[in-house]
Design a protein around this motif. Structure first.
Motif, PDB file in Angstrom:
ATOM      1  N   VAL A 299       0.664  -1.348   0.043  1.00  0.00           N
ATOM      2  CA  VAL A 299      -0.199   0.244   0.046  1.00  0.00           C
ATOM      3  C   VAL A 299       0.718   0.955  -0.054  1.00  0.00           C
ATOM      4  N   VAL A 300       0.225   2.368  -0.915  1.00  0.00           N
ATOM      5  CA  VAL A 300       1.580   3.668  -1.402  1.00  0.00           C
ATOM      6  C   VAL A 300       0.396   4.187  -0.655  1.00  0.00           C
ATOM      7  N   VAL A 301       0.940   5.481   0.259  1.00  0.00           N
ATOM      8  CA  VAL A 301      -0.239   6.515   0.872  1.00  0.00           C
ATOM      9  C   VAL A 301       0.185   7.777   0.868  1.00  0.00           C
ATOM     10  N   GLY A 302       0.228   8.645  -0.638  1.00  0.00           N
ATOM     11  CA  GLY A 302       0.502  10.036  -0.549  1.00  0.00           C
ATOM     12  C   GLY A 302      -0.212  10.058  -1.718  1.00  0.00           C
ATOM     13  N   GLY A 303       1.120  10.967  -2.924  1.00  0.00           N
ATOM     14  CA  GLY A 303       0.470  12.090  -3.732  1.00  0.00           C
ATOM     15  C   GLY A 303       2.120  12.218  -4.224  1.00  0.00           C
ATOM     16  N   PRO A 304       2.029  12.391  -5.974  1.00  0.00           N
ATOM     17  CA  PRO A 304       3.496  12.742  -6.014  1.00  0.00           C
ATOM     18  C   PRO A 304       3.737  14.174  -5.952  1.00  0.00           C
ATOM     19  N   SER A 305       5.423  14.540  -5.924  1.00  0.00           N
ATOM     20  CA  SER A 305       5.947  15.725  -5.141  1.00  0.00           C
ATOM     21  C   SER A 305       7.407  15.473  -5.732  1.00  0.00           C
ATOM     22  N   GLY A 306       7.450  16.969  -5.824  1.00  0.00           N
ATOM     23  CA  GLY A 306       8.709  17.910  -6.021  1.00  0.00           C
ATOM     24  C   GLY A 306       8.964  17.251  -8.226  1.00  0.00           C
ATOM     25  N   SER A 307       9.983  16.371  -7.994  1.00  0.00           N
ATOM     26  CA  SER A 307      10.386  15.874  -9.774  1.00  0.00           C
ATOM     27  C   SER A 307       9.504  14.713  -9.821  1.00  0.00           C
ATOM     28  N   GLY A 308       8.808  14.012  -8.936  1.00  0.00           N
ATOM     29  CA  GLY A 308       7.831  12.556  -9.153  1.00  0.00           C
ATOM     30  C   GLY A 308       6.372  13.762  -9.955  1.00  0.00           C
ATOM     31  N   LEU A 309       6.438  14.489  -9.837  1.00  0.00           N
ATOM     32  CA  LEU A 309       5.464  15.486 -10.337  1.00  0.00           C
ATOM     33  C   LEU A 309       5.322  15.017 -11.987  1.00  0.00           C
ATOM     34  N   GLU A 310       6.778  15.350 -12.098  1.00  0.00           N
ATOM     35  CA  GLU A 310       7.423  15.104 -14.008  1.00  0.00           C
ATOM     36  C   GLU A 310       7.034  13.580 -14.423  1.00  0.00           C
ATOM     37  N   ARG A 311       6.511  13.048 -13.773  1.00  0.00           N
ATOM     38  CA  ARG A 311       6.346  11.419 -13.576  1.00  0.00           C
ATOM     39  C   ARG A 311       5.266  10.645 -13.321  1.00  0.00           C
ATOM     40  N   PRO A 312       3.919  11.301 -12.820  1.00  0.00           N
ATOM     41  CA  PRO A 312       3.106  10.850 -11.917  1.00  0.00           C
ATOM     42  C   PRO A 312       2.759   9.448 -12.011  1.00  0.00           C
ATOM     43  N   ASP A 313       2.930   8.728 -13.281  1.00  0.00           N
ATOM     44  CA  ASP A 313       2.392   7.746 -13.265  1.00  0.00           C
ATOM     45  C   ASP A 313       3.159   6.531 -13.035  1.00  0.00           C
ATOM     46  N   SER A 314       4.386   6.729 -12.590  1.00  0.00           N
ATOM     47  CA  SER A 314       5.492   6.307 -12.335  1.00  0.00           C
ATOM     48  C   SER A 314       5.430   4.975 -11.909  1.00  0.00           C
ATOM     49  N   LEU A 315       5.757   4.928 -10.479  1.00  0.00           N
ATOM     50  CA  LEU A 315       4.981   3.661  -9.476  1.00  0.00           C
ATOM     51  C   LEU A 315       4.091   2.842 -10.028  1.00  0.00           C
ATOM     52  N   VAL A 316       3.013   3.357 -10.565  1.00  0.00           N
ATOM     53  CA  VAL A 316       1.734   2.641 -11.269  1.00  0.00           C
ATOM     54  C   VAL A 316       2.297   1.929 -13.098  1.00  0.00           C
ATOM     55  N   LYS A 317       3.425   2.159 -13.271  1.00  0.00           N
ATOM     56  CA  LYS A 317       3.821   1.297 -14.602  1.00  0.00           C
ATOM     57  C   LYS A 317       4.991   0.737 -13.799  1.00  0.00           C
ATOM     58  N   LEU A 318       5.886   1.080 -13.004  1.00  0.00           N
ATOM     59  CA  LEU A 318       6.745  -0.028 -12.126  1.00  0.00           C
ATOM     60  C   LEU A 318       6.231  -1.084 -11.680  1.00  0.00           C
ATOM     61  N   ALA A 319       5.045  -0.968 -10.986  1.00  0.00           N
ATOM     62  CA  ALA A 319       4.732  -2.105 -10.832  1.00  0.00           C
ATOM     63  C   ALA A 319       3.320  -2.851 -11.479  1.00  0.00           C
ATOM     64  N   ALA A 320       3.654  -1.999 -12.585  1.00  0.00           N
ATOM     65  CA  ALA A 320       3.370  -3.125 -14.110  1.00  0.00           C
ATOM     66  C   ALA A 320       4.340  -4.025 -14.399  1.00  0.00           C
ATOM     67  N   GLU A 321       5.503  -3.520 -14.598  1.00  0.00           N
ATOM     68  CA  GLU A 321       6.589  -4.269 -14.907  1.00  0.00           C
ATOM     69  C   GLU A 321       7.340  -5.360 -13.830  1.00  0.00           C
TER      70      GLU A 321
END
Length: 455
Positions: A299-321
């Motif tokens: 479970v990930v509780v939180g939202g994109p911030s800082g440089s993470g805003l440039e790739r807001p779906d990065s964790l979703v894509k990583l989980a799939a990969e």
């Protein structure tokens, strides 16, 4: 203003305060009213609002100045008696990146000065700035008012730049210079840990005699293994419900099977916080034992911030990969009472940050009786007692985190040992103690002519 000799000073004199009557608290880039876990809101927001409440309870009024991000916000908002948040118009009425905020420092400073000008002389006894941007404002207003500047950095650019995550950007030269100027001119500096104190003295040349170590706190009435403290503080029967009763009940409330093993990340989604390490470690755990997939949840509780805003779906894509999208759950930031339920539900909380001045998430989790697996960096080495309240991991190799988590997941005796140690560790951190330590720093700052005046 409470004085040693009872006589009011000439404005601008250094005087010894028994206890400041009013503090101007500066938090330019983020409001303490914002929900932590997304944008620029995080542990600093919790720190400011909880500290302000405790200072008010001890008889010191606090006015928090923060930038208005919406025209719909009221000019002032009273949080509790003695704590007022002022929304300062400086820049556009919207969230803007920290890189753009220096352009609005003068406008913010001018409004703070106008507010104080409407009061009688000597209204504020101390200026307490948070983060380097507010420190720049604090230097100006403290000098104008003739009062001490106390500064809390929360994060330090040189420390962040020394441990950048892949894909993260270094802090700019403007911040490095601005941060140094604030540290040089503040009357007192408040560090969260001895490690941060060493960073201030070794990396920034701060005189050790000007640095006070005051640990942040945790709301021990909210963050508890068995739920919020009952009305009146009656805990009778709480110890009879068993060490896992709170966790099982919390899982059911959150929509999980009570036997689910939950690995939890709480915080802003950005490279600095390294939530990708948890996902990779979870994939490793399933690779080691495929049967685990049916009873494990990340479970990930939180939202994109800082440089993470440039790739807001990065964790979703990583989980799939990684092939674990079916067990990864993303939750938006939640209020503290709900966040406590997530901590209780978790089998372990993972804090793999590349740098942390303290690590409030780790302490909140431990207060709920949940072991923490954290990176052995910065303040996390103070927040987590290795082998007693959690496990500290050197580096960011997912396999090392998987090793630590596997033992917690499979060895019940070890998990219960860490759970008991987690509760004991967190019990040493309370906001009332933080407020008393900060008040002592205010007093020390007022015993000499403020450095801002001298410089």
């Amino acid at each position: 203003m409470h004085l040693v000799d009872g006589m009011p000073p000439a404005r601008g004199e250094g005087v010894r305060l028994r206890k400041p009557s009013r503090v101007a608290m500066l938090s330019m880039h983020t409001s303490p009213l914002e929900q932590p876990g997304t944008g620029d809101a995080g542990g600093m927001n919790v720190y400011i609002i909880e500290l302000a409440r405790q200072l008010a309870a001890l008889g010191t009024e606090v006015e928090v100045f923060t930038r208005a991000v919406s025209s719909r916000l009221p000019p002032t908002a009273e949080i509790v008696p003695g704590v007022t948040v002022r929304h300062v118009p400086a820049g556009p009425y919207e969230d803007i990146g920290r890189a753009e905020l220096p352009a609005w420092l003068c406008a913010f400073t001018a409004d703070v000065l106008r507010t104080e000008a409407g009061y009688e002389a000597g209204w504020f006894d101390v200026v307490h700035s948070h983060y380097w941007l507010s420190g720049q404002v604090g230097r100006s207003v403290a000098r104008r008012w003739g009062v001490p500047l106390v500064h809390t950095s929360h994060t330090l650019a040189k420390v962040k730049n020394a441990s950048l995550a892949d894909g993260d950007r270094p802090e700019p030269e403007l911040r490095l210079r601005g941060e140094q100027a604030v540290i040089d001119s503040a009357s007192r500096l408040i560090a969260s840990t001895q490690t941060e104190r060493r960073h201030l003295t070794d990396l920034y040349g701060a005189a050790p005699s000007r640095v006070d170590v005051v640990a942040p706190g945790v709301d021990l009435d909210v963050f508890r293994p068995d739920g919020p403290r009952p009305p009146g503080g009656d805990d009778r029967g709480a110890s009879d419900r068993g060490p896992d009763s709170g966790a099982r009940a919390a899982r059911v409330r959150l929509g999980f099977d009570p036997d689910t093993q939950i690995l939890l990340f709480v915080g802003r989604i950005q490279p600095l916080k390294a939530p990708d390490v948890l996902l990779a470690a979870a994939a490793d755990l399933i690779h080691r034992d495929p049967r685990r997939r049916g009873r494990l949840a990340v479970v990930v509780v939180g939202g994109p911030s800082g440089s993470g805003l440039e790739r807001p779906d990065s964790l979703v894509k990583l989980a799939a990969e990684l092939g674990i999208a079916d067990i990864v759950h993303f939750q938006p930031p939640v209020p503290q009472e709900q966040l406590a339920d997530w901590y209780r539900a978790a089998t372990a909380v993972v804090v793999p940050s590349h740098s942390e001045s303290f690590g409030l998430v780790a302490v909140e989790a431990q207060a709920c009786g949940t072991p923490v697996v954290a990176a052995a960096v910065g303040g996390l080495c103070t927040a987590v007692e290795h082998g007693t309240s959690g496990v500290l991991v050197h580096g960011w190799n997912p396999a090392d985190y998987a090793d630590a988590l596997e033992r917690i997941l499979t060895e019940e005796r070890w998990r219960r040992h860490l759970s008991a140690g987690a509760r004991a560790r967190a019990a040493g951190f309370g906001w009332s103690a933080t407020a008393r330590g900060v008040l002592a720093s205010y007093q020390a700052a007022a015993t000499a002519v403020p450095r801002a005046l001298a410089g």
